[in-house]
Design an enzyme around this catalytic site. Structure first.
Site, PDB file in Angstrom:
ATOM      1  N   HIS A 109       0.846  -1.195   0.000  1.00 38.80           N
ATOM      2  CA  HIS A 109       0.000   0.000   0.000  1.00 38.80           C
ATOM      3  C   HIS A 109       0.871   1.231   0.000  1.00 38.80           C
ATOM      4  CE1 HIS A 109      -3.172   2.850   1.161  1.00 38.80           C
ATOM      5  NE2 HIS A 109      -3.978   1.957   0.609  1.00 38.80           N
ATOM      6  N   GLU A 125      -7.866  -4.894  -0.805  1.00 42.60           N
ATOM      7  CA  GLU A 125      -8.343  -5.677  -1.949  1.00 42.60           C
ATOM      8  C   GLU A 125      -8.217  -7.184  -1.735  1.00 42.60           C
ATOM      9  OE1 GLU A 125      -9.932  -3.903  -3.569  1.00 42.60           O
ATOM     10  OE2 GLU A 125      -8.965  -2.216  -4.550  1.00 42.60           O
TER      11      GLU A 125
HETATM   12  N1  COA Z   1       4.205  -7.337  -4.851  1.00 41.74           N
HETATM   13  C1  COA Z   1       5.530  -7.344  -5.062  1.00 41.74           C
HETATM   14  N2  COA Z   1       6.326  -6.279  -4.913  1.00 41.74           N
HETATM   15  C2  COA Z   1       5.729  -5.140  -4.545  1.00 41.74           C
HETATM   16  C3  COA Z   1       4.357  -5.049  -4.307  1.00 41.74           C
HETATM   17  C4  COA Z   1       3.586  -6.219  -4.477  1.00 41.74           C
HETATM   18  N3  COA Z   1       2.270  -6.208  -4.280  1.00 41.74           N
HETATM   19  N4  COA Z   1       4.051  -3.797  -3.957  1.00 41.74           N
HETATM   20  C5  COA Z   1       5.197  -3.102  -3.974  1.00 41.74           C
HETATM   21  N5  COA Z   1       6.219  -3.914  -4.337  1.00 41.74           N
HETATM   22  C6  COA Z   1       7.619  -3.549  -4.440  1.00 41.74           C
HETATM   23  C7  COA Z   1       7.882  -2.750  -5.706  1.00 41.74           C
HETATM   24  O1  COA Z   1       8.176  -3.597  -6.789  1.00 41.74           O
HETATM   25  C8  COA Z   1       9.035  -1.889  -5.303  1.00 41.74           C
HETATM   26  O2  COA Z   1      10.202  -2.637  -5.386  1.00 41.74           O
HETATM   27  P1  COA Z   1      11.602  -1.970  -5.861  1.00 41.74           P
HETATM   28  O3  COA Z   1      11.874  -0.881  -4.861  1.00 41.74           O
HETATM   29  O4  COA Z   1      12.558  -3.098  -5.811  1.00 41.74           O
HETATM   30  O5  COA Z   1      11.340  -1.437  -7.220  1.00 41.74           O
HETATM   31  C9  COA Z   1       8.763  -1.606  -3.822  1.00 41.74           C
HETATM   32  O6  COA Z   1       7.927  -2.679  -3.370  1.00 41.74           O
HETATM   33  C10 COA Z   1       8.060  -0.292  -3.572  1.00 41.74           C
HETATM   34  O7  COA Z   1       6.956  -0.227  -4.445  1.00 41.74           O
HETATM   35  P2  COA Z   1       6.321   1.111  -4.968  1.00 41.74           P
HETATM   36  O8  COA Z   1       5.877   0.897  -6.389  1.00 41.74           O
HETATM   37  O9  COA Z   1       7.193   2.289  -4.703  1.00 41.74           O
HETATM   38  O10 COA Z   1       5.086   1.240  -4.020  1.00 41.74           O
HETATM   39  P3  COA Z   1       3.867   2.180  -4.238  1.00 41.74           P
HETATM   40  O11 COA Z   1       3.610   2.856  -2.962  1.00 41.74           O
HETATM   41  O12 COA Z   1       4.049   3.044  -5.437  1.00 41.74           O
HETATM   42  O13 COA Z   1       2.729   1.131  -4.601  1.00 41.74           O
HETATM   43  C11 COA Z   1       0.858  -0.236  -4.604  1.00 41.74           C
HETATM   44  C12 COA Z   1       1.653   0.812  -3.815  1.00 41.74           C
HETATM   45  C13 COA Z   1      -0.446  -0.528  -3.894  1.00 41.74           C
HETATM   46  C14 COA Z   1       0.530   0.306  -6.004  1.00 41.74           C
HETATM   47  C15 COA Z   1       1.719  -1.522  -4.719  1.00 41.74           C
HETATM   48  O14 COA Z   1       2.008  -2.029  -3.437  1.00 41.74           O
HETATM   49  C16 COA Z   1       1.073  -2.572  -5.607  1.00 41.74           C
HETATM   50  O15 COA Z   1       1.256  -2.544  -6.811  1.00 41.74           O
HETATM   51  N6  COA Z   1       0.302  -3.543  -5.001  1.00 41.74           N
HETATM   52  C17 COA Z   1      -0.371  -4.534  -5.777  1.00 41.74           C
HETATM   53  C18 COA Z   1      -1.656  -3.968  -6.384  1.00 41.74           C
HETATM   54  C19 COA Z   1      -2.722  -3.779  -5.321  1.00 41.74           C
HETATM   55  O16 COA Z   1      -2.954  -4.624  -4.481  1.00 41.74           O
HETATM   56  N7  COA Z   1      -3.416  -2.646  -5.451  1.00 41.74           N
HETATM   57  C20 COA Z   1      -4.479  -2.283  -4.520  1.00 41.74           C
HETATM   58  C21 COA Z   1      -4.035  -1.172  -3.623  1.00 41.74           C
HETATM   59  S1  COA Z   1      -5.208  -0.830  -2.359  1.00 41.74           S
END
Ligand code: COA
Length: 376
Positions: free
Chosen positions: A251, A313
């Protein structure tokens, strides 16, 4: 002069003040207009949450009845308009269909904000349900609660009290959540002095993405692909090795488990307790818990400094399946609730906000120095 803040993704940027909800990502707390999410979700119907966002207090019995009646009328009015939506509901993707059908709702100047929200929220439930029914939409029954009628319009059957209670718990849980991407989108549109329907249409587009509201369908696909708890370890490690994200985990704001995951788990357990002994709900819940545990363990190993735990989710997928909704309707059902939050934010933005217009930093070349025009 104010300090320049550069943030890719705008985290830590405060773009609005609000009395609608507060997300404490460090401690895993969500407050909805003065009430902890766990104190109201599972205890009050969706109608109460809608009233709360606009009036700041939970309704008394008469106020609840008036929201319920108004939502019933809004559903009926939307149903009467199904024939005027062109091919919107024929679009193959449910969120495309929802965006196109909501775009048909007209802006009405001077409409009272709660009444306008009810008109839009009522219509979303009808359009989503009608999309899922194809050629045979089910006429709403205005006497029912919003959650009960939504389930009935989708399945064509009267839902059980336990299914309605579980869906109400979900709808209350997701009604608002700080400055999430779709709410911010709605606020940006409202900040230009545009209308509420335009803001909601734009927000639906933002919600559709799998990093926001599009995750629960893929969560269920993942649970199906894993099949049993003992397959979770290999499946998760192979997905991560391929560079995939585990849906329903991580998140932007929460650094602990999303508090909404607890609330939804509790609601699913309630539904399981009220179901027949042979129901698959308990089995699904146990599989989800095993996959969550495994994903959390492997994500900690890969990202020791970035807690990645279950988000809303993850258990949304299990709950919406358990109440009998098809996975194609998961994101539209999210929209059916969150639209109340969008409309409330639009109202706040109109009253207190300014045009939202951040800057960008140009990184390409400076313009060519133009040769001086030749003297004539
Ligand atoms: N699975 C695997 N790796 C994940 C991950 C996941 N669900 N969520 C984050 N990461 C990793 C990223 O690849 C990144 O790795 P890196 O630093 O080696 O590149 C690191 O964690 C940080 O991720 P980041 O993209 O900066 O986090 P964010 O704050 O932008 O993203 C979400 C938040 C929710 C978009 C992200 O956690 C995600 O894509 N989750 C899956 C989709 C989801 O469940 N969405 C519903 C949200 S309520």
């Amino acid at each position: 002069m104010s300090a320049r803040i550069e943030a890719n993704g705008l985290e830590d940027v405060v773009a609005a003040t609000t009395r609608l909800s507060d997300v404490d990502g460090e401690h895993g707390k969500l407050v909805l207009a003065g009430h902890s999410v766990e104190d109201i979700a599972g205890h009050v119907p969706f109608e109460d949450a809608l009233f709360l966002l606009f009036r700041g207090t939970l309704p008394d019995a008469a106020e609840r009845a008036s929201v319920r009646d108004a939502l019933g009328e809004a559903r009926e009015a939307a149903f009467e308009r199904l024939g005027e939506l062109g091919d919107a509901l024929a679009l193959p993707d449910a969120m495309d269909a929802l965006r196109a059908s909501v775009a048909h709702l007209g802006a009405r100047s001077g409409e009272e904000p709660l009444a306008e929200a009810i008109r839009i929220v009522g219509a979303i439930a009808v359009f989503a349900a009608a999309w899922s029914r194809g050629a045979s939409p089910v006429r709403p029954d205005a006497r029912l609660s919003h959650a009960a009628d939504y389930l009935r319009m989708v399945s064509g059957r009267a839902p059980s009290a336990a299914q309605v209670a579980a869906l109400d718990a979900y709808l209350v849980t997701v009604v608002d959540h700080g400055m999430n991407a779709s709410t911010f989108t709605a606020r940006v549109v409202a900040s230009t002095a545009s209308d509420t329907v335009s803001a909601v249409v734009a927000a639906i587009g933002a919600l559709k993405g799998k990093l926001h509201g599009g995750a629960p369908g893929p969560v269920l696909d993942m649970l199906d692909a894993i099949g049993s708890a003992d397959a979770a370890r290999d499946w998760v490690s192979q997905a991560l090795a391929r560079g995939e994200r585990i849906m329903g985990m991580g998140h932007r704001v929460y650094r602990v488990r999303d508090p909404r995951a607890f609330v939804l788990e509790r609601a699913i357990a309630g539904l399981e307790a009220a179901s027949d002994a042979g129901s698959s709900i308990g089995q699904r819940l146990r599989l989800a818990r095993a996959v969550e545990k495994e994903a959390e363990t492997q994500l900690v190993a890969r990202h020791p400094n970035r807690p990645l735990k279950a988000n809303v989710e993850f258990y949304t997928a299990v709950l919406l399946e358990a109440v009998g909704l098809p996975r194609t309707l998961f994101t539209p059902t999210f929209a059916a609730s969150r639209a109340a939050g969008w409309c409330a934010h639009v109202e706040e933005q109109r009253r207190h906000g300014r045009l939202i217009r951040p800057k960008s930093r140009y990184t390409d070349a400076a313009p060519f120095a133009a040769p001086a025009p030749a003297a004539r």
